[in-house]
Scaffold this motif. Structure first.
Motif, PDB file in Angstrom:
ATOM      1  N   ARG A 138      25.793 -18.184  -2.593  1.00 23.52           N
ATOM      2  CA  ARG A 138      24.917 -17.560  -1.587  1.00 23.52           C
ATOM      3  C   ARG A 138      24.396 -18.604  -0.599  1.00 23.52           C
ATOM      4  N   THR A 139      24.221 -19.853  -1.074  1.00 24.96           N
ATOM      5  CA  THR A 139      23.806 -20.929  -0.178  1.00 24.96           C
ATOM      6  C   THR A 139      24.932 -21.270   0.794  1.00 24.96           C
TER       7      THR A 139
ATOM      8  N   CYS B 231      11.112 -16.261   0.949  1.00 23.43           N
ATOM      9  CA  CYS B 231      11.826 -15.018   1.270  1.00 23.43           C
ATOM     10  C   CYS B 231      10.846 -13.869   1.462  1.00 23.43           C
TER      11      CYS B 231
ATOM     12  N   ALA C 184      25.171 -18.445   3.325  1.00 21.12           N
ATOM     13  CA  ALA C 184      24.080 -18.545   4.308  1.00 21.12           C
ATOM     14  C   ALA C 184      24.375 -19.655   5.318  1.00 21.12           C
TER      15      ALA C 184
ATOM     16  N   ALA D 120      20.541 -13.368   6.250  1.00 18.85           N
ATOM     17  CA  ALA D 120      20.783 -14.811   6.098  1.00 18.85           C
ATOM     18  C   ALA D 120      19.517 -15.596   6.408  1.00 18.85           C
ATOM     19  N   TRP D 121      18.757 -15.151   7.416  1.00 24.58           N
ATOM     20  CA  TRP D 121      17.503 -15.822   7.764  1.00 24.58           C
ATOM     21  C   TRP D 121      16.507 -15.736   6.611  1.00 24.58           C
TER      22      TRP D 121
ATOM     23  N   ALA E 192      17.327 -15.243   3.411  1.00 26.50           N
ATOM     24  CA  ALA E 192      17.884 -15.975   2.265  1.00 26.50           C
ATOM     25  C   ALA E 192      17.705 -17.481   2.416  1.00 26.50           C
ATOM     26  N   ARG E 193      17.719 -17.985   3.645  1.00 27.77           N
ATOM     27  CA  ARG E 193      17.552 -19.434   3.845  1.00 27.77           C
ATOM     28  C   ARG E 193      16.167 -19.919   3.457  1.00 27.77           C
TER      29      ARG E 193
ATOM     30  N   GLN F 161      27.069 -18.326   7.710  1.00 27.72           N
ATOM     31  CA  GLN F 161      26.518 -17.327   8.622  1.00 27.72           C
ATOM     32  C   GLN F 161      25.569 -17.956   9.632  1.00 27.72           C
ATOM     33  N   GLU F 162      24.901 -19.015   9.227  1.00 27.19           N
ATOM     34  CA  GLU F 162      24.023 -19.739  10.142  1.00 27.19           C
ATOM     35  C   GLU F 162      24.828 -20.364  11.283  1.00 27.19           C
TER      36      GLU F 162
END
Length: 193
Positions: A124-125, A47, A128, A28-29, A31-32, A131-132
């Motif tokens: 996916r955003t 990325c 993320a 997630a980190w 992907a952000r 998950q953040e």
């Protein structure tokens, strides 16, 4: 089952959970770092930079352990302690309840908040973002897509954000009335004169 087997099972389950959580957080980190205002390879430069930082960090950790082998004992003890906590079985007094199903409107508001001023957002955003904030760890876009489908939130396959088409949601679909929400019929008598 013996006491030793239960302890080994708890460590194995906790280690698996810990590895899954750590992997999901790192993914997630990374992907952000993707930029939605750019397209093509430029959007993914952040990325790649974060992946290079992770690789460099692992290499430095490996070199440090090679230089100070006793450090491996400390790292192993830390991992075992974290795995022991993560593998804790739920207490028998409090039975595990199913997580509450969020109201469709709460999910729509969340999607609109993540979307911001844009007219669409990739799943996916959204994943993320979740998950953040400590939710949906270890899950994938397909899990989120299936969950939204169960809630009858419209998801489209070719939503373009910054020129990249993938699974996502559109604002116009979210602002339309939900098929899951009952239509309120007026029960008051008509007073046409």
């Amino acid at each position: 089952m013996t006491r030793l087997a239960r302890a080994a099972g708890r460590l194995a389950d906790g280690s698996s959970t810990l590895a899954r959580r750590t992997g999901a957080r790192l993914a997630a980190w990374v992907a952000r770092a993707r930029r939605d205002d750019l397209d093509g390879w430029r959007a993914a430069l952040g990325c790649w930079l974060r992946l290079a930082l992770l690789t460099l960090g692992l290499y430095l950790l490996w070199r440090l352990v090679r230089f100070l082998p006793a450090l491996l004992w400390l790292l192993s003890a830390g991992w075992i302690a974290a795995a022991w906590r993560a593998g804790r079985a739920p207490s028998p007094e409090a039975p595990e309840e199913a997580p509450p199903v969020p109201h469709v409107e709460a999910v729509r508001r969340l999607l609109l908040d993540v979307m911001g001023d844009a007219s669409r957002v990739h799943l996916r955003t959204v994943l993320a973002h979740l998950q953040e904030h400590g939710q949906w760890e270890g899950r994938k876009v397909a899990d989120l897509r299936a969950h939204l489908a169960r809630l009858q939130v419209p998801v489209s396959r070719s939503v373009k954000v910054a020129g990249v088409p993938t699974w996502g949601v559109r604002r116009r679909d979210l602002e339309a009335p939900s098929p899951a929400d009952p239509q309120e019929a007026s029960t008051a008598p008509s007073t046409a004169a």
